[in-house]
Design a protein around this motif. Structure first.
Motif, PDB file in Angstrom:
ATOM      1  N   LEU A 223       0.650  -1.193  -0.147  1.00 15.87           N
ATOM      2  CA  LEU A 223       0.056   0.051   0.227  1.00 15.87           C
ATOM      3  C   LEU A 223       0.981   1.225   0.053  1.00 15.87           C
ATOM      4  O   LEU A 223       2.493   1.509   0.735  1.00 15.87           O
ATOM      5  N   VAL A 224       0.097   2.934  -0.531  1.00 17.64           N
ATOM      6  CA  VAL A 224       1.223   3.167  -0.807  1.00 17.64           C
ATOM      7  C   VAL A 224       0.164   4.566   0.212  1.00 17.64           C
ATOM      8  O   VAL A 224      -0.492   4.803  -0.981  1.00 17.64           O
ATOM      9  N   ASP A 225       0.952   5.426   1.152  1.00 18.21           N
ATOM     10  CA  ASP A 225       0.058   6.887   1.582  1.00 18.21           C
ATOM     11  C   ASP A 225       1.040   7.951   1.005  1.00 18.21           C
ATOM     12  O   ASP A 225       2.436   7.462   1.090  1.00 18.21           O
ATOM     13  N   ASP A 226       0.678   9.192   1.818  1.00 23.23           N
ATOM     14  CA  ASP A 226       1.322  10.398   1.532  1.00 23.23           C
ATOM     15  C   ASP A 226       2.070  10.038   3.172  1.00 23.23           C
ATOM     16  O   ASP A 226       3.023  10.577   3.312  1.00 23.23           O
ATOM     17  N   VAL A 227       0.691   9.900   4.051  1.00 17.29           N
ATOM     18  CA  VAL A 227       1.171  10.479   5.379  1.00 17.29           C
ATOM     19  C   VAL A 227       0.921   9.417   6.000  1.00 17.29           C
ATOM     20  O   VAL A 227      -0.649   9.047   6.333  1.00 17.29           O
ATOM     21  N   TYR A 228       1.149   9.066   7.626  1.00 12.04           N
ATOM     22  CA  TYR A 228       0.540   8.208   8.287  1.00 12.04           C
ATOM     23  C   TYR A 228       0.437   8.620  10.171  1.00 12.04           C
ATOM     24  O   TYR A 228       0.922   9.563   9.972  1.00 12.04           O
ATOM     25  N   THR A 229      -0.732   8.680  10.684  1.00 16.36           N
ATOM     26  CA  THR A 229      -1.328   9.789  11.221  1.00 16.36           C
ATOM     27  C   THR A 229      -1.966   8.496  12.677  1.00 16.36           C
ATOM     28  O   THR A 229      -0.724   8.508  13.325  1.00 16.36           O
ATOM     29  N   THR A 230      -2.562   7.489  12.153  1.00 16.83           N
ATOM     30  CA  THR A 230      -2.679   6.877  13.446  1.00 16.83           C
ATOM     31  C   THR A 230      -2.867   5.173  13.019  1.00 16.83           C
ATOM     32  O   THR A 230      -2.816   4.256  13.610  1.00 16.83           O
ATOM     33  N   GLY A 231      -2.837   5.346  11.161  1.00 15.47           N
ATOM     34  CA  GLY A 231      -2.798   4.111  11.066  1.00 15.47           C
ATOM     35  C   GLY A 231      -4.336   3.793  10.793  1.00 15.47           C
ATOM     36  O   GLY A 231      -4.690   2.170  10.131  1.00 15.47           O
ATOM     37  N   ALA A 232      -4.897   4.069  11.153  1.00 20.45           N
ATOM     38  CA  ALA A 232      -6.594   3.647  10.694  1.00 20.45           C
ATOM     39  C   ALA A 232      -6.849   3.057   9.700  1.00 20.45           C
ATOM     40  O   ALA A 232      -7.192   2.196   9.098  1.00 20.45           O
ATOM     41  N   THR A 233      -7.076   4.215   8.623  1.00 24.38           N
ATOM     42  CA  THR A 233      -6.821   3.879   7.266  1.00 24.38           C
ATOM     43  C   THR A 233      -6.073   3.158   6.309  1.00 24.38           C
ATOM     44  O   THR A 233      -6.536   1.683   5.843  1.00 24.38           O
ATOM     45  N   LEU A 234      -4.937   3.030   6.679  1.00 22.76           N
ATOM     46  CA  LEU A 234      -3.757   1.335   6.103  1.00 22.76           C
ATOM     47  C   LEU A 234      -4.506  -0.077   6.810  1.00 22.76           C
ATOM     48  O   LEU A 234      -4.798  -0.764   6.309  1.00 22.76           O
ATOM     49  N   SER A 235      -4.878   0.096   7.603  1.00 16.67           N
ATOM     50  CA  SER A 235      -5.154  -0.843   8.850  1.00 16.67           C
ATOM     51  C   SER A 235      -6.694  -1.531   7.810  1.00 16.67           C
ATOM     52  O   SER A 235      -7.152  -2.053   7.668  1.00 16.67           O
ATOM     53  N   ALA A 236      -7.569  -0.190   7.663  1.00 13.81           N
ATOM     54  CA  ALA A 236      -9.187  -0.484   6.812  1.00 13.81           C
ATOM     55  C   ALA A 236      -8.370  -1.112   5.061  1.00 13.81           C
ATOM     56  O   ALA A 236      -9.450  -1.906   5.151  1.00 13.81           O
ATOM     57  N   CYS A 237      -7.609  -0.182   5.307  1.00 19.37           N
ATOM     58  CA  CYS A 237      -7.224  -1.005   3.440  1.00 19.37           C
ATOM     59  C   CYS A 237      -6.709  -2.590   3.420  1.00 19.37           C
ATOM     60  O   CYS A 237      -7.019  -2.862   2.642  1.00 19.37           O
ATOM     61  N   ALA A 238      -6.123  -2.886   4.295  1.00 17.81           N
ATOM     62  CA  ALA A 238      -5.093  -3.842   4.925  1.00 17.81           C
ATOM     63  C   ALA A 238      -6.401  -4.735   4.753  1.00 17.81           C
ATOM     64  O   ALA A 238      -6.333  -6.421   4.737  1.00 17.81           O
ATOM     65  N   LYS A 239      -7.557  -4.560   5.632  1.00 11.84           N
ATOM     66  CA  LYS A 239      -8.611  -5.545   6.594  1.00 11.84           C
ATOM     67  C   LYS A 239      -9.743  -5.831   4.372  1.00 11.84           C
ATOM     68  O   LYS A 239      -9.373  -7.439   4.447  1.00 11.84           O
ATOM     69  N   ALA A 240      -9.701  -4.677   3.980  1.00 10.89           N
ATOM     70  CA  ALA A 240     -10.349  -5.120   2.836  1.00 10.89           C
ATOM     71  C   ALA A 240      -9.522  -6.298   2.127  1.00 10.89           C
ATOM     72  O   ALA A 240      -9.779  -7.387   1.295  1.00 10.89           O
ATOM     73  N   LEU A 241      -8.124  -5.799   2.242  1.00 11.90           N
ATOM     74  CA  LEU A 241      -7.155  -6.759   0.894  1.00 11.90           C
ATOM     75  C   LEU A 241      -7.062  -8.314   1.345  1.00 11.90           C
ATOM     76  O   LEU A 241      -6.899  -9.340   0.634  1.00 11.90           O
ATOM     77  N   VAL A 242      -6.769  -8.806   2.764  1.00  9.31           N
ATOM     78  CA  VAL A 242      -6.767  -9.542   3.745  1.00  9.31           C
ATOM     79  C   VAL A 242      -7.837  -9.928   3.065  1.00  9.31           C
ATOM     80  O   VAL A 242      -7.611 -11.566   2.643  1.00  9.31           O
ATOM     81  N   LYS A 243      -8.877  -9.512   3.151  1.00 15.97           N
ATOM     82  CA  LYS A 243     -10.397 -10.507   2.943  1.00 15.97           C
ATOM     83  C   LYS A 243     -10.565 -11.255   1.824  1.00 15.97           C
ATOM     84  O   LYS A 243     -10.987 -12.103   1.445  1.00 15.97           O
TER      85      LYS A 243
END
Ligand SMILES: [Zn+2]
Ligand SMILES: [Zn+2]
Length: 267
Positions: A223-243
């Motif tokens: 996954l590529v994003d500009d800024v990491y603040t809490t990781g919530a967005t990346l975690s939600a993306c990862a959950k969908a991808l793992v599913k």
């Protein structure tokens, strides 16, 4: 148009994102290279100049083995930070290049809100060394930018994460597939939210369309994003991808906010 000016500086925002990038590429060809941050001339195109580079606070080891949060002191391998111990994210690891401050913060704000798309290659160039050091297995790797909601994409006309993802995928010689992940809820502004609220706010906001699941199943994802603040967005993306069958989900961001609550910059 003033010779030497960039589209994002002078043309009205009605100019489409594609034309914006084409125009900035034409300028790159006909004008001498400038630093995308301070605009002074220097040797290399698509790179920050020496004085700007020196202001970056690079993030390295020791760090949380999951989210990459930098520790002040050496710790045992595979140690987790307090945040990951409290709420384990769905991604396997995150690598951020620099702290979200100074020139890094300005670069992100100009890329996201100022139509300065020409900043992206210089930012991507700073994201690559950490990834290459990590020796990411590229055999079945797919690069996926964190998607914008269609409303936000129409407003901005480009996805800044996609602009960062393209040169990274090119350098790793792997496919970049922005269409495999969809943001179906517009959740970007979370400025006043705390960590738990941000995780709740983006939960279920991303899906892999059914016709794209075969693209994901059995693959590793970067996954590529500009800024990491809490990781919530990346975690939600990862959950969908793992599913959808992803075997591993790592992430790379240009910057990471540390120790401050950000205002609407990311999640
Ligand atoms: Zn500079
Ligand atoms: Zn962590």
């Amino acid at each position: 148009m003033i010779v030497g000016a960039r589209v994002g500086d002078t043309l009205p925002l009605e100019v489409g994102g594609f034309l914006l990038q084409v125009w900035n590429k034409i300028l790159d060809l006909i004008l001498p290279p400038v630093c995308p941050a301070c605009k002074t001339h220097h040797q290399e195109a698509h790179r920050f100049c020496g004085p700007c580079w020196q202001t970056f606070s690079f993030i390295g080891e020791p760090a949380c083995s999951c989210c990459g949060f930098p520790f002040e002191y050496s710790v045992a391998e595979q140690s987790l930070c307090a945040g990951c111990l409290a709420v384990k994210p769905h991604f396997n690891w995150v690598q951020s290049a620099v702290r979200y401050d100074g020139v890094a913060r300005d670069a992100i704000l100009r890329l996201k809100h100022g139509q300065h798309t020409h900043v992206a290659p210089a930012m991507a160039a700073l994201m690559l060394p950490g990834l290459l050091r990590r020796q990411v297995e590229t055999t079945r790797l797919i690069v996926v930018p964190v998607p914008l909601h269609t409303v936000r994409l129409r407003q901005r006309r480009y996805n800044q994460s996609h602009l960062l993802a393209k040169p990274i995928a090119r350098r790793l010689d792997v496919p970049c597939k922005p269409a495999v992940l969809v943001r179906h809820r517009n959740t970007e502004s979370q400025g006043s939210f705390g960590r738990k609220q941000r995780f709740r706010n983006v939960a279920g906001a991303f899906t892999v369309p059914s016709e794209r699941q075969t693209d994901i199943s059995g693959h590793s994802i970067l996954l590529v994003d500009d800024v990491y603040t809490t990781g919530a967005t990346l975690s939600a993306c990862a959950k969908a991808l793992v599913k959808a069958g992803a075997v591993e989900v790592g992430a790379v961001t240009f910057a990471r906010a540390i120790g401050v609550r950000q205002s609407g910059t990311g999640t």
